[in-house]
Design an enzyme around this catalytic site. Structure first.
Site, PDB file in Angstrom:
ATOM      1  N   GLU A   1     -15.970   0.445  -2.785  1.00  0.00           N
ATOM      2  CA  GLU A   1     -16.052   1.825  -2.311  1.00  0.00           C
ATOM      3  C   GLU A   1     -16.519   2.796  -3.397  1.00  0.00           C
ATOM      4  O   GLU A   1     -17.088   3.841  -3.091  1.00  0.00           O
ATOM      5  CB  GLU A   1     -14.709   2.290  -1.740  1.00  0.00           C
ATOM      6  CG  GLU A   1     -13.645   2.546  -2.789  1.00  0.00           C
ATOM      7  CD  GLU A   1     -12.335   3.025  -2.195  1.00  0.00           C
ATOM      8  OE1 GLU A   1     -11.939   2.522  -1.143  1.00  0.00           O
ATOM      9  OE2 GLU A   1     -11.711   3.909  -2.804  1.00  0.00           O
TER      10      GLU A   1
ATOM     11  N   THR B   1      -4.039   1.224   3.024  1.00  0.00           N
ATOM     12  CA  THR B   1      -4.324   2.584   2.528  1.00  0.00           C
ATOM     13  C   THR B   1      -4.058   2.637   1.024  1.00  0.00           C
ATOM     14  O   THR B   1      -3.949   3.724   0.465  1.00  0.00           O
ATOM     15  CB  THR B   1      -3.444   3.652   3.214  1.00  0.00           C
ATOM     16  OG1 THR B   1      -2.076   3.264   3.056  1.00  0.00           O
ATOM     17  CG2 THR B   1      -3.786   3.833   4.671  1.00  0.00           C
ATOM     18  N   SER B   2      -3.943   1.468   0.382  1.00  0.00           N
ATOM     19  CA  SER B   2      -3.579   1.482  -1.043  1.00  0.00           C
ATOM     20  C   SER B   2      -4.812   1.359  -1.941  1.00  0.00           C
ATOM     21  O   SER B   2      -5.322   2.374  -2.404  1.00  0.00           O
ATOM     22  CB  SER B   2      -2.569   0.377  -1.329  1.00  0.00           C
ATOM     23  OG  SER B   2      -2.047   0.569  -2.617  1.00  0.00           O
ATOM     24  N   ARG B   3      -5.298   0.161  -2.138  1.00  0.00           N
ATOM     25  CA  ARG B   3      -6.520  -0.026  -2.922  1.00  0.00           C
ATOM     26  C   ARG B   3      -7.276  -1.214  -2.352  1.00  0.00           C
ATOM     27  O   ARG B   3      -6.667  -2.234  -1.992  1.00  0.00           O
ATOM     28  CB  ARG B   3      -6.196  -0.302  -4.396  1.00  0.00           C
ATOM     29  CG  ARG B   3      -5.785   0.917  -5.198  1.00  0.00           C
ATOM     30  CD  ARG B   3      -6.924   1.927  -5.396  1.00  0.00           C
ATOM     31  NE  ARG B   3      -6.471   3.102  -6.134  1.00  0.00           N
ATOM     32  CZ  ARG B   3      -5.986   4.206  -5.585  1.00  0.00           C
ATOM     33  NH1 ARG B   3      -5.892   4.307  -4.273  1.00  0.00           N
ATOM     34  NH2 ARG B   3      -5.612   5.228  -6.330  1.00  0.00           N
TER      35      ARG B   3
ATOM     36  N   CYS C   1       1.335  -1.312  -2.230  1.00  0.00           N
ATOM     37  CA  CYS C   1       1.632  -1.578  -3.647  1.00  0.00           C
ATOM     38  C   CYS C   1       0.393  -1.233  -4.480  1.00  0.00           C
ATOM     39  O   CYS C   1      -0.715  -1.166  -3.952  1.00  0.00           O
ATOM     40  CB  CYS C   1       2.074  -3.020  -3.860  1.00  0.00           C
ATOM     41  SG  CYS C   1       0.868  -4.222  -3.344  1.00  0.00           S
ATOM     42  N   PRO C   2       0.571  -0.991  -5.761  1.00  0.00           N
ATOM     43  CA  PRO C   2      -0.595  -0.626  -6.581  1.00  0.00           C
ATOM     44  C   PRO C   2      -1.492  -1.835  -6.821  1.00  0.00           C
ATOM     45  O   PRO C   2      -1.057  -2.984  -6.659  1.00  0.00           O
ATOM     46  CB  PRO C   2       0.033  -0.157  -7.896  1.00  0.00           C
ATOM     47  CG  PRO C   2       1.367  -0.806  -7.949  1.00  0.00           C
ATOM     48  CD  PRO C   2       1.814  -1.034  -6.545  1.00  0.00           C
TER      49      PRO C   2
ATOM     50  N   ASP D   1      -8.507   2.175   4.885  1.00  0.00           N
ATOM     51  CA  ASP D   1      -8.884   3.462   4.291  1.00  0.00           C
ATOM     52  C   ASP D   1      -9.519   3.220   2.917  1.00  0.00           C
ATOM     53  O   ASP D   1     -10.139   4.114   2.359  1.00  0.00           O
ATOM     54  CB  ASP D   1      -7.634   4.345   4.142  1.00  0.00           C
ATOM     55  CG  ASP D   1      -7.980   5.762   3.702  1.00  0.00           C
ATOM     56  OD1 ASP D   1      -8.962   6.319   4.228  1.00  0.00           O
ATOM     57  OD2 ASP D   1      -7.283   6.310   2.821  1.00  0.00           O
TER      58      ASP D   1
ATOM     59  N   HIS E   1     -11.251   6.605   2.332  1.00  0.00           N
ATOM     60  CA  HIS E   1     -10.247   6.953   1.324  1.00  0.00           C
ATOM     61  C   HIS E   1      -9.747   8.397   1.505  1.00  0.00           C
ATOM     62  O   HIS E   1      -9.836   9.218   0.597  1.00  0.00           O
ATOM     63  CB  HIS E   1     -10.809   6.747  -0.089  1.00  0.00           C
ATOM     64  CG  HIS E   1      -9.731   6.472  -1.101  1.00  0.00           C
ATOM     65  ND1 HIS E   1      -9.863   5.577  -2.117  1.00  0.00           N
ATOM     66  CD2 HIS E   1      -8.478   6.983  -1.234  1.00  0.00           C
ATOM     67  CE1 HIS E   1      -8.755   5.548  -2.847  1.00  0.00           C
ATOM     68  NE2 HIS E   1      -7.896   6.407  -2.321  1.00  0.00           N
TER      69      HIS E   1
ATOM     70  N   LYS F   1       7.083   5.241  -2.882  1.00  0.00           N
ATOM     71  CA  LYS F   1       7.130   6.510  -2.141  1.00  0.00           C
ATOM     72  C   LYS F   1       6.386   6.428  -0.805  1.00  0.00           C
ATOM     73  O   LYS F   1       6.908   6.811   0.230  1.00  0.00           O
ATOM     74  CB  LYS F   1       6.547   7.627  -3.020  1.00  0.00           C
ATOM     75  CG  LYS F   1       7.467   7.972  -4.191  1.00  0.00           C
ATOM     76  CD  LYS F   1       6.886   9.038  -5.075  1.00  0.00           C
ATOM     77  CE  LYS F   1       5.791   8.550  -5.987  1.00  0.00           C
ATOM     78  NZ  LYS F   1       6.165   7.524  -6.968  1.00  0.00           N
ATOM     79  N   ILE F   2       5.149   5.919  -0.854  1.00  0.00           N
ATOM     80  CA  ILE F   2       4.355   5.876   0.383  1.00  0.00           C
ATOM     81  C   ILE F   2       4.891   4.794   1.330  1.00  0.00           C
ATOM     82  O   ILE F   2       5.014   5.011   2.540  1.00  0.00           O
ATOM     83  CB  ILE F   2       2.860   5.646   0.057  1.00  0.00           C
ATOM     84  CG1 ILE F   2       2.338   6.806  -0.797  1.00  0.00           C
ATOM     85  CG2 ILE F   2       2.044   5.519   1.336  1.00  0.00           C
ATOM     86  CD1 ILE F   2       0.927   6.611  -1.345  1.00  0.00           C
TER      87      ILE F   2
ATOM     88  N   ASP G   1       8.838  -6.121  -2.116  1.00  0.00           N
ATOM     89  CA  ASP G   1       8.510  -5.346  -3.315  1.00  0.00           C
ATOM     90  C   ASP G   1       8.910  -6.163  -4.529  1.00  0.00           C
ATOM     91  O   ASP G   1       9.936  -6.856  -4.496  1.00  0.00           O
ATOM     92  CB  ASP G   1       9.258  -3.999  -3.293  1.00  0.00           C
ATOM     93  CG  ASP G   1       8.648  -2.996  -4.262  1.00  0.00           C
ATOM     94  OD1 ASP G   1       8.618  -3.271  -5.483  1.00  0.00           O
ATOM     95  OD2 ASP G   1       8.186  -1.931  -3.804  1.00  0.00           O
TER      96      ASP G   1
END
Ligand code: NAI
Length: 328
Positions: A262, A231-233, A204-205, A257, A294, A155-156, A175
């Site tokens: 963190e 901006t994911s993890r 991606c996660p 981010d 974040h 989605k993102i 992906d």
């Protein structure tokens, strides 16, 4: 249903209270403290807890929750890498999350990081306020005509792909499960994406497979002068290798981010604290690194969607309906 809401900030409470009016069967106790060993004990007498990305939901915390008869974890976020899923399963806990509250919010923040890191608007703002109108150090590069590489086209990632397309970029993607939803996005192997992208944006996660996917080897494969945005993890990037890459002048700009480490301080004011580790300080010392805390999700629309979906998840659980947003 009585919910104990951990790590409540003023903005959380406002958006949840607004939606709570529609759910007379649910009550929420908001507490500022996040969940850790001592505060997990506070869950006694509640039916569910509500937690966020920065919560520690490791096995020993889940054990305490289980002993307090908590069987429902309401995650007011998309990611759930902070939960020990095996322990949760063992204790028969149901985990409900908010899978896509506003992909555009995160993607727009990813592009904000690209633009800030590239065109140095954060520095220009300060300089102009001090009557310094010189342009030294502010030069950027055009995005138009360049190649954007999107890693993770969910989605993102798709929202980011559309934004990059709007800037006149060629958009390529990688992906593990390509979905071909966007006709302008060309799927390529990860290595090709790394080798040909001028901008790489991670969406991606964080999984065992993606942990440290950006490391010395993958950084070496990237173009010189690449821009990297995460901006994911934080765990997607091996920070020490990133720092080496920055020192070796690999990157034109880096926008983060999210970052490893963190969890200890994200969303907290640490301005008067002495930080226990120096990784963050080292990242902040580089002129071409821009860091935010974040906040990709942090828009009015996203907060409202988080509150309404979390409460809807709770209601569906209470009414024994099919659970749309369950983490299996
Ligand atoms: P999504 O589930 O819609 O998309 C994730 C995509 O990654 C899927 O297309 C999936 O096939 C792909 N993927 C899975 N394993 C992969 C692998 N090994 N290599 C490449 N791609 C892989 O998720 P969504 O909503 O787009 O969110 C993406 C991530 O963004 C979340 O996992 C979360 O970590 C992060 N996030 C960050 C926020 C922030 O405030 N900065 C807010 C919300 C989410």
């Amino acid at each position: 249903m009585k919910i104990l809401f951990y790590g409540a900030k003023k903005y959380d409470e406002q958006s949840f209270r607004w939606h709570l009016k529609e759910y007379p069967e649910i009550s929420i106790k908001f507490i500022e403290a996040n969940i850790y060993e001592e505060t997990a004990a506070l869950s006694r007498g509640y039916d569910a807890i509500c937690a966020f990305v920065n919560a520690d939901l490791s096995a020993n915390i889940l054990k305490t929750l289980h002993e307090n008869n908590i069987s429902l974890l309401l995650m007011r976020c998309a990611g759930y890498n902070n939960i020990d899923l095996r322990a949760a399963r063992e204790y028969g806990m149901t985990i409900l999350r908010v899978p896509g509250y506003s992909p555009e919010a995160v993607a727009e923040h990813a592009m904000a990081l690209v633009l800030t890191a590239n065109r140095h608007t954060h520095k220009a703002y300060i300089k102009c306020r001090e009557n310094n109108f010189a342009l030294n150090g502010l030069m950027g590069v055009n995005l138009y005509g360049k190649t954007a590489g999107i890693v993770g086209t969910g989605k993102i990632g798709q929202a980011m792909a559309k934004i990059c397309r709007g800037f006149g970029m060629r958009v390529i993607g990688y992906d593990a499960y390509p979905n071909f939803a966007l006709d302008f996005l060309e799927y390529v192997p990860l290595q090709e994406l790394l080798q040909t992208s001028d901008l790489i944006s991670l969406h991606c996660p964080l999984t065992d497979e993606t942990h440290h996917m950006i490391n010395a080897t993958s950084i070496h494969q990237m173009k010189d002068g690449v821009m990297l945005v995460n901006t994911s993890r934080g765990g997607l990037i091996k920070t020490e290798d990133l720092i080496d890459g920055i020192r070796e002048r690999k990157f034109f700009a880096v926008g983060l981010d999210v970052y490893e480490e963190e969890t200890d301080f994200v969303y907290e004011d640490m301005s008067e604290e002495i930080m226990p580790r120096s990784t963050m300080a080292r990242l902040l010392s580089f002129p071409n690194v821009t860091i935010t805390s974040h906040q990709g999700f942090f828009t009015q629309e996203a907060l409202s969607a988080i509150a309404s979906t979390t409460l809807e998840n709770a209601r569906a659980y209470l009414n024994k309906e099919t659970l749309q947003n369950e983490v299996k």
